[in-house]
Scaffold this motif. Structure first.
Motif, PDB file in Angstrom:
ATOM      1  N   GLU A  56     -14.241   6.942  -0.780  1.00 26.71           N
ATOM      2  CA  GLU A  56     -13.177   7.713  -1.421  1.00 26.71           C
ATOM      3  C   GLU A  56     -13.382   7.756  -2.932  1.00 26.71           C
ATOM      4  O   GLU A  56     -13.179   8.780  -3.565  1.00 26.71           O
TER       5      GLU A  56
ATOM      6  N   LYS B 276      -9.945  -7.541   4.583  1.00 26.71           N
ATOM      7  CA  LYS B 276     -10.031  -6.117   4.890  1.00 26.71           C
ATOM      8  C   LYS B 276      -8.873  -5.359   4.255  1.00 26.71           C
ATOM      9  O   LYS B 276      -9.071  -4.347   3.598  1.00 26.71           O
TER      10      LYS B 276
ATOM     11  N   SER C 263       0.832  -1.203   0.000  1.00 27.69           N
ATOM     12  CA  SER C 263       0.000   0.000   0.000  1.00 27.69           C
ATOM     13  C   SER C 263       0.862   1.246   0.000  1.00 27.69           C
ATOM     14  O   SER C 263       0.434   2.299  -0.436  1.00 27.69           O
TER      15      SER C 263
ATOM     16  N   CYS D 265      -4.524   1.261   7.387  1.00 25.36           N
ATOM     17  CA  CYS D 265      -3.934   0.362   6.398  1.00 25.36           C
ATOM     18  C   CYS D 265      -3.497   1.152   5.193  1.00 25.36           C
ATOM     19  O   CYS D 265      -2.417   1.023   4.688  1.00 25.36           O
ATOM     20  N   VAL D 266      -4.381   1.965   4.733  1.00 27.84           N
ATOM     21  CA  VAL D 266      -4.170   2.781   3.554  1.00 27.84           C
ATOM     22  C   VAL D 266      -4.643   4.136   4.042  1.00 27.84           C
ATOM     23  O   VAL D 266      -5.404   4.172   5.005  1.00 27.84           O
TER      24      VAL D 266
ATOM     25  N   SER E 161     -16.540  -2.319   6.643  1.00 24.81           N
ATOM     26  CA  SER E 161     -16.112  -0.953   6.878  1.00 24.81           C
ATOM     27  C   SER E 161     -15.032  -0.551   5.886  1.00 24.81           C
ATOM     28  O   SER E 161     -15.006   0.572   5.396  1.00 24.81           O
TER      29      SER E 161
ATOM     30  N   ASN F 214     -15.235   2.447   3.219  1.00 22.93           N
ATOM     31  CA  ASN F 214     -14.174   3.449   3.123  1.00 22.93           C
ATOM     32  C   ASN F 214     -13.731   3.656   1.691  1.00 22.93           C
ATOM     33  O   ASN F 214     -13.612   4.781   1.222  1.00 22.93           O
TER      34      ASN F 214
ATOM     35  N   LEU G  60      -8.874  -2.574   1.068  1.00 21.56           N
ATOM     36  CA  LEU G  60      -8.327  -1.231   1.192  1.00 21.56           C
ATOM     37  C   LEU G  60      -7.234  -0.963   0.161  1.00 21.56           C
ATOM     38  O   LEU G  60      -7.184   0.108  -0.436  1.00 21.56           O
TER      39      LEU G  60
ATOM     40  N   VAL H 230      -6.864   5.860   3.449  1.00 22.43           N
ATOM     41  CA  VAL H 230      -8.272   5.778   3.760  1.00 22.43           C
ATOM     42  C   VAL H 230      -8.317   4.882   4.985  1.00 22.43           C
ATOM     43  O   VAL H 230      -8.371   3.690   4.850  1.00 22.43           O
ATOM     44  N   TYR H 231      -8.231   5.471   6.147  1.00 23.19           N
ATOM     45  CA  TYR H 231      -8.037   4.613   7.294  1.00 23.19           C
ATOM     46  C   TYR H 231      -9.274   3.772   7.516  1.00 23.19           C
ATOM     47  O   TYR H 231     -10.382   4.246   7.518  1.00 23.19           O
ATOM     48  N   ALA H 232      -9.061   2.468   7.648  1.00 25.33           N
ATOM     49  CA  ALA H 232     -10.173   1.644   8.064  1.00 25.33           C
ATOM     50  C   ALA H 232      -9.841   1.320   9.472  1.00 25.33           C
ATOM     51  O   ALA H 232      -8.813   0.756   9.771  1.00 25.33           O
ATOM     52  N   VAL H 233     -10.676   1.708  10.336  1.00 22.68           N
ATOM     53  CA  VAL H 233     -10.325   1.477  11.699  1.00 22.68           C
ATOM     54  C   VAL H 233     -10.464   0.004  11.965  1.00 22.68           C
ATOM     55  O   VAL H 233     -11.405  -0.626  11.532  1.00 22.68           O
ATOM     56  N   PHE H 234      -9.490  -0.505  12.568  1.00 18.03           N
ATOM     57  CA  PHE H 234      -9.459  -1.917  12.853  1.00 18.03           C
ATOM     58  C   PHE H 234     -10.655  -2.279  13.702  1.00 18.03           C
ATOM     59  O   PHE H 234     -11.210  -1.449  14.400  1.00 18.03           O
TER      60      PHE H 234
END
Lengths: 1218, 185
Positions: free
Chosen positions: A209, A164, A136, B119-120, A201, A205, A168, B122-126
């Protein structure tokens, strides 16, 4: 070799590790740089060693040094070496270093492609995870292209942790390789309904975006998001969903209407400030998108404003800041609702925090009206005086100017006041914005004709006091205003009363200290002044005075001629000669004034900033066409540039002057005149400015301001803006009285003192008539200017590439590049593209799919029952899916059947080629459906099911295909894949009662040879809430449930979630075993509390957990040569079975064995196949499966005979069911 | 979108830096210096959002350590503000009372923790599970952790997950449960 290794590890003991390095740096505070360079030398030595542990340690230290700002790009190759270490602890260090220092420009990055691919498909989820995280950070377009497909596969990984991350990272991939968006989108969409909330989630996200670009692609997802929004309790997810809706609503106002209610509910209920803030933001966006004038929405806007007020009044500065920020968004559309909180915002101007003050300033910008402008600006002026710190003061200054000049000086009723404000601002110390003030002065003086007289008098005063402004060299910013002052005085010199005095002020020696460009303007405008003085004197016959002034010019101009600035020098010497000539003429008593003024005749009009861009391209002129054919490459460039140029010119002129006869010209002229007459922006040739000025009614009524010279500490002669406030109040009062009078007695109209008011009675009661009859000249635009908004698009937008239409069906060319086996082409298999990466994760993936499908099926059934009853009638009529969802009233009846849904199509096409057949089938079915004219709703469901089915087909196909692929070249899959496999699920029923249903699946644990993981899906079938679930199992000697440390064997394990009605979730439990050769059965109980309106009851459900021998097997690929060796080794026991009455195809049969018994196909020849699997404790199990007419015989070989016979028995059972 | 994540102490020394957009190494040092200058110049009674160049800084101060996150205008400032606190809470658990020393000595662990949170950009909250771990979990001598499943307890137990991941040990429990919102605390 061994010696070397020993030596390596001894060396390691003396190496510094990261801790030592950090400690060392702390201990060498004085000579840190020296110490670090010493360390880097050591690291370089370490990197040269073969031992990977040493290298990893070195890279780890480098990562730390990089953080301190040392360049470590030289170690890029070593980093890659560490990345490819097999041990996770090293690999992690390598990826960390890579993610910190690799970027698109790193050239070795292309070497990583295969390593990353390998890690992505690693059986260890952390290898995969660390690769994804690293990727990433340094994904390049090339990597994105090569790995897109692998990552896409990981989006369906069994572990939510990987899913997940994969979801992302797809976002980064989309950015770098936008072509992947369309093929990957259907799967991304699937992930929105992932059973794991974390994956959900992540998908939210990413889509959020993506939706910033081309949001209309995501409009079709709105119902899904709406469902998520109303059901989710995770605030992080909610924030993103709400943000997404904010982007969608401008496209679909109906969506906005639907959103208002849940959003207001959230605003009322939530205690999380970030969520509240996001809700308010979106409500604002919604309200902006809705056309105004909806009475019921004023309530929601009021709610927002109220909530924001609470935020702003909060003692927490962060909330205050955000409140103001959000408020400024409301302001754009609903200024009235914000204006009522003016008090609060003005209060914020006094805040200790500068950011808050700046936000409050932003708000003021929109809050001004004709009524309160003066008051607000007065307040700001006070702040300007008080403000410490130039940045804030500068900000204030720009804001004042912004506020006043916004929308073409809309709110300024009295320009004298404005000019005096500007003049007051020139007294600011150390501002950088002198040019801004100057620009305003020029703009106002040029565009507001009525104010010129006043402006000129003020500017003359400024020039007179130039020494105050220019004295301090630090205040150089402000001397820009002198530029404006000089120009205004010169250009409008006819309004100047004391022209002589001003001219003298401009000729002062001090002026030469000003910056060059200002001096140049001075010189130029002196002549303008001079010309008007000359004319004045000549008209009044004062010849001597005229000569005197000429002499003055000749005396003083040489100081400018000596200027170091070229522009000034040139202008000055030119003008000096001119004046010397004039002097000669004057001596001869020739009247010259007329001719000198003629030099500056005519008026300059302001030109709109975009005017040049908007000049239309004349008809027939193609700007991109070659005027001359470009020289071919073979010709040397410098051969004949001259001829080219010459030619070009000729053609050019030909273009410009087409031969037109007189008649045509006349016609055109007429047409243009017509056009100009209709063009509001075209300023028609008008009588000379003076004349016009005098014609303007009311000019003589401009109140001549009495300047209060007695005020101390102020620059003498400078106007005070404050007095205008008072004046204005009086004026308004008078005006109001007048209007009242007018109303009462129409006849008295003429008695009004000010004529100008008569012309204003069209204005509403609230409006305040400006003090001056202001005609603001609009900026000039070229004729035929093209109205366009294209100027606003930023060509450098990094996200531009994502502006892709997702609704278009996928073309063949859009498939993601997939890594292939080299011999793939020769196989002619339709689905040979199945990604390699899927190989290892194949089994778990399938399982998950099944699981999901099940869940969905169940959910759907319920939905169906509910909805069908409620809405059947309505739904028959509805046209489009989204339309229906959005419309609140039943849409008009229409007989037209809806088009086939794009989503389905997209989903299907997304799996390149593989699904062609299913697609066809589906189409057929769809057509059938249409024939049936079933209700839309039912149909939709049907489709969904189909979709799933097709997915299943795909899955199982892929699976079988993989098992074959594993045998590399020997596979002959071309003939097999036409048959779709029936859906299979490895989840078996555990127990069921009216409240809950449990299904389970058992999987071996690769890492631990005595553990298996039992995944249990709990599904709440009741309408009550199920909580405090606890699972307990009666351990046997052989098989035990892994309980937390300290708990006794009789304790149950709590299930880590609660189940609302209709929801299902999965929990995993670990069991330890000693022997795996026998199947096991464990008795267990699930206890839980049922909570509903009547209260809660304690319930129990008994179950029997069956550990089949197959569940101890782990699908392990095996190559045929290894397989042959294994069989030859001779230490395997053998056993065989035969099952009769088999009707299913051989392929299905193999698939079943693979799926249910965790085998993989090693080799297959016609109706004979060899298969392999391994137990968690390392038993090899080999099978030879042969199919006869109606029977199947299986010969097995295994290290353990009991295990083998048990396995075969199980297999027999499975097969006999077929 | 998150642009970078920094931990800087009052002396301006970077303790942790993670860039989600490539920034050249020499520009990084300059940027970090300016960022910390910006944050240091603010007093406690000023808000935690600073407009800096074309983006925003969201920062929180923990003793002498600043956690600064650079975001663009599309991000929810308040959520990022919460995110920082989550992150520090996790560190606090993992190191049992985290200090600047912990941060400077165990950079890679902190990176790991951060990568779980963000993670990226575009934060994905854990999605954290709740674990009451034994004190020794950090030393990992006591492998059998006391894992208590509960959705009501909103304290995070990422530390355990980090331990697992650091050792590359598969833990099928990891990250399966949503806790209730972290905002309410």
């Amino acid at each position: 070799m061994a010696l070397k290794m020993v030596k390596g590890s001894i060396d390691r003991m003396f190496d510094k590790n990261l801790q030592d390095l950090v400690r060392g740096i702390r201990n060498h505070k004085e000579d840190e740089a020296k110490y670090i360079s010493q360390c880097i030398d050591e690291i370089k030595q370490e990197l040269k060693q073969d031992n990977i542990a040493v290298k990893a340690n070195a890279v780890c230290k480098l990562t730390y040094l990089q953080m301190l700002g040392y360049d470590i790009s030289w170690a890029a190759f070593n980093i890659i070496e560490v990345m490819s270490a097999s041990k996770f602890t090293f690999k992690r260090i390598g990826y960390l270093a890579a993610s910190q220092c690799f970027h698109e420009g790193t050239d070795v990055i292309m070497l990583t492609t295969n390593q990353i691919r390998k890690d992505l498909s690693s059986p260890n989820q952390y290898d995969t995870g660390v690769a994804l995280t690293g990727l990433s950070c340094f994904v390049t377009p090339d990597l994105a292209r090569d790995l897109a497909n692998d990552i896409m596969t990981l989006m369906s990984h069994t572990k939510p942790y990987i899913r997940k991350k994969a979801v992302l990272i797809m976002y980064k991939v989309f950015l770098k390789y936008p072509e992947s968006l369309r093929p990957a989108f259907p799967r991304l969409k699937e992930k929105l309904e992932d059973p794991d909330p974390g994956v959900q989630s992540a998908a939210v996200n990413v889509i959020c975006e993506l939706a910033r670009r081309n949001p209309k692609n995501y409009l079709s997802l709105a119902p899904l998001f709406f469902k998520l929004m109303t059901s989710s309790t995770n605030n992080w997810v909610l924030i993103k969903i709400i943000k997404l809706f904010g982007a969608l609503t401008p496209l679909e106002p109906r969506l906005g209407k639907k959103l208002i209610e849940p959003l207001t509910n959230l605003i009322h209920s939530t205690s999380a400030m970030s969520l509240l803030y996001e809700c308010v933001n979106t409500v604002i966006a919604v309200l902006i998108s809705l056309s105004s004038g909806m009475p019921n929405h004023s309530a929601s806007i009021q709610l927002c404003v109220q909530k924001l007020r609470i935020l702003i009044e909060d003692s927490d500065q962060n909330l205050k800041y955000l409140g103001l920020l959000a408020m400024s968004k409301i302001l754009k559309t609903h200024p009235k609702s914000v204006q009522s909180h003016k008090d609060l915002i003005l209060q914020c101007l006094d805040d200790k925090d500068e950011s808050i003050r700046l936000r409050a300033l932003d708000l003021l910008y929109g809050m001004v009206s004709k009524k309160n402008l003066m008051e607000i600006v007065k307040k700001l002026m006070i702040h300007v005086d008080k403000a410490e710190g130039t940045t804030y003061r500068d900000e204030l200054l720009t804001k004042i100017i912004d506020i006043c000049s916004q929308s073409n000086y809309q709110y300024i009723t009295n320009f004298e006041w404005y000019i005096s404000i500007l003049v007051e601002l020139t007294r600011l110390e150390g501002t950088r914005h002198g040019h801004l003030i100057a620009a305003q002065m020029l703009d106002v003086a040029i565009r507001v004709k009525a104010i010129r007289k006043f402006a000129v008098s003020q500017m003359a005063m400024l020039l007179d006091n130039a020494h105050l402004i220019a004295s301090n060299t630090q205040r150089n910013g402000i001397c820009e205003v002198l530029y404006a002052a000089a120009w205004i005085c010169g250009e409008f010199s006819e309004h100047l009363e004391e022209a002589n005095q001003t001219l003298e002020a401009m000729l002062r020696p001090k002026v030469t200290t000003l910056p060059g460009h200002i001096q140049a303007v001075y010189v130029q405008n002196m002549v303008k002044l001079y010309a008007s003085i000359l004319q004045q004197k000549e008209q009044s016959g004062e010849k001597e005075a005229a000569q005197e002034i000429t002499q003055l010019m000749i005396d003083r101009l040489p100081q400018f001629v000596q200027s170091a600035d070229l522009e000034v020098q040139e202008r000055a010497s030119c003008i000096l000669q001119l004046i010397k000539y004039i002097q000669k003429l004057q001596i001869k008593e020739v009247p010259v004034a007329e001719e000198v003024t003629a030099l500056f005749a005519g008026e300059l009009n302001p030109v709109a900033p975009k005017a040049q861009k908007k000049v239309p391209v004349p008809e027939g002129l193609d700007l991109d066409a070659w005027i001359n054919e470009p020289p071919s490459d073979s010709e040397s460039e410098d051969e004949k540039p001259k001829t080219i140029f010459h030619d070009e010119e000729q053609r050019h002129s030909r273009h410009r002057q087409p031969e037109i006869d007189e008649e045509e010209l006349a016609r055109r002229r007429e047409a243009r005149k017509q056009e100009q007459a209709n063009n509001p922006f075209y300023i028609k040739s008008s009588p000379s400015p003076q004349k016009r000025y005098q014609d303007t009614p009311g000019v003589e009524h401009i109140p001549v301001v009495q300047i209060d010279l007695s005020v101390p500490l102020k620059v003498p002669g400078m106007p005070m803006s404050d007095q205008y406030v008072k004046l204005e109040e009086e004026r308004r009062h008078k005006q109001k009285l007048e209007k009242d009078k007018k109303k009462k007695k129409q006849k008295k109209e003429k008695r009004g003192k000010h004529h100008r008011h008569n012309s204003l009675h069209t204005e509403s009661e609230e409006d305040i008539a400006p003090a001056h009859h202001v005609d603001i000249i609009t900026e000039e635009m070229p004729e035929n200017a093209l109205p366009s908004d294209e100027d606003d698009k930023d060509p450098n937008d990094p996200y531009k590439a994502l502006d892709i239409d997702l609704d278009k069906p996928l073309a063949d060319s859009e498939k993601l590049p997939v890594q292939r086996h080299r011999n793939v082409e020769t196989l002619k298999s339709p689905d040979s593209e199945a990604p390699l990466a899927e190989k290892k994760s194949k089994k778990p993936k399938k399982k998950e799919k099944k699981h999901k499908e099940k869940e969905r099926d169940k959910g759907k059934k319920k939905e169906k029952e509910k909805k069908v009853v409620e809405e059947e009638e309505e739904e028959e009529k509805k046209g489009d899916d989204l339309d229906f969802w959005l419309s609140t009233a039943p849409p008009p009846a229409s007989t037209a059947q809806p088009q086939s849904e794009p989503e389905v199509g997209a989903a299907v096409v997304a799996e390149p080629q593989e699904v062609k057949k299913e697609e066809r089938e589906e189409r057929d079915e769809e057509e059938d459906d249409e024939g049936k004219k079933s209700s839309k709703h039912k149909k939709k469901k049907h489709k969904k099911e189909k979709e799933e089915k097709s997915k299943d087909k795909k899955k199982s196909k892929k699976k079988s295909h993989h098992s074959e692929e594993e045998t590399a070249g020997s596979v002959q899959n071309g003939t097999l894949d036409d048959e779709p496999l029936p859906p299979m699920s490895s989840y078996r029923l555990l127990a069921e009662n009216p409240y809950i249903k449990m299904t389970y699946d058992i999987q071996g644990n690769l890492q631990n040879d005595s553990q298996v993981t039992v995944s249990v899906i709990f599904e709440n079938k009741s309408t009550s809430f199920l909580k405090s679930m606890e699972l307990n199992v009666l351990d046997s000697l052989n098989t035990k449930m892994l309980r937390p440390e300290g708990s006794s064997v009789h304790d149950g394990i709590p299930v880590p979630f609660q189940l609302p009605p209709g929801i299902s979730n999965e929990a995993q439990f670990v069991f330890t075993l000693q022997s795996i050769v026998m199947a096991q059965k464990l008795k267990g109980t699930l206890s839980f509390i049922v909570k509903n309106d009547e209260g809660s009851t304690h319930e129990k459900l008994d179950f029997k957990l069956h550990f089949s021998c197959a569940s101890y097997l782990i699908t392990t690929p095996c190559y045929s040569d290894a397989f042959a060796k294994l069989l030859e080794s001779g230490d395997l026991h053998m056993s065989s079975i035969k099952v009769d009455g088999i009707s299913i195809s051989f392929q299905h049969l193999l698939a079943k064995i693979c799926f249910h018994h965790h085998f993989s196909v090693v080799e297959r020849v016609d109706s004979c196949a060899s298969m392999y699997s391994r137990s968690i404790q390392g038993h090899h199990v080999c099978l030879l499966v042969k199919k006869g007419e109606n029977s199947v015989s299986i010969d097995g070989k295994c290290n353990d005979s009991t295990l083998l016979s048990n396995l075969l028995d199980e297999m027999k059972e499975t097969l006999s069911k077929c | 979108m998150i642009k970078f994540f920094l931990m800087v102490n009052k002396q301006g020394q970077t303790r942790l830096s993670r860039y989600y957009e490539h920034v050249e190494i020499n520009k990084r040092t300059m940027l970090e210096a300016e960022v910390i200058k910006n944050c240091l110049s603010r007093s406690k009674d000023q808000c935690s959002f600073v407009e800096y160049k074309d983006f925003k800084l969201v920062y929180r101060q923990y003793a002498a350590l600043f956690v600064v996150v650079g975001i663009n205008e599309t991000e929810n400032e308040m959520a990022v503000y919460e995110l920082i606190h989550n992150f520090v809470e996790v560190l606090d658990k993992y190191f049992s009372r985290v200090s600047e020393l912990d941060v400077s000595f165990s950079v890679s662990e902190i990176h790991l923790c951060l990568s779980l949170l963000v993670c990226v950009p575009v934060y994905a909250v854990f999605i954290a599970l709740t674990v009451k771990q034994s004190r020794q979990c950090r030393g990992f001598t006591n492998f059998a952790l006391t894992i208590v499943w509960s959705t009501d307890d909103s304290k995070f137990c990422l530390p355990v997950v980090i331990v697992f991941i650091l050792r590359g040990i598969a833990c099928s429990y990891i990250l399966t449960v949503v806790t209730s919102s972290p905002f309410n605390s």
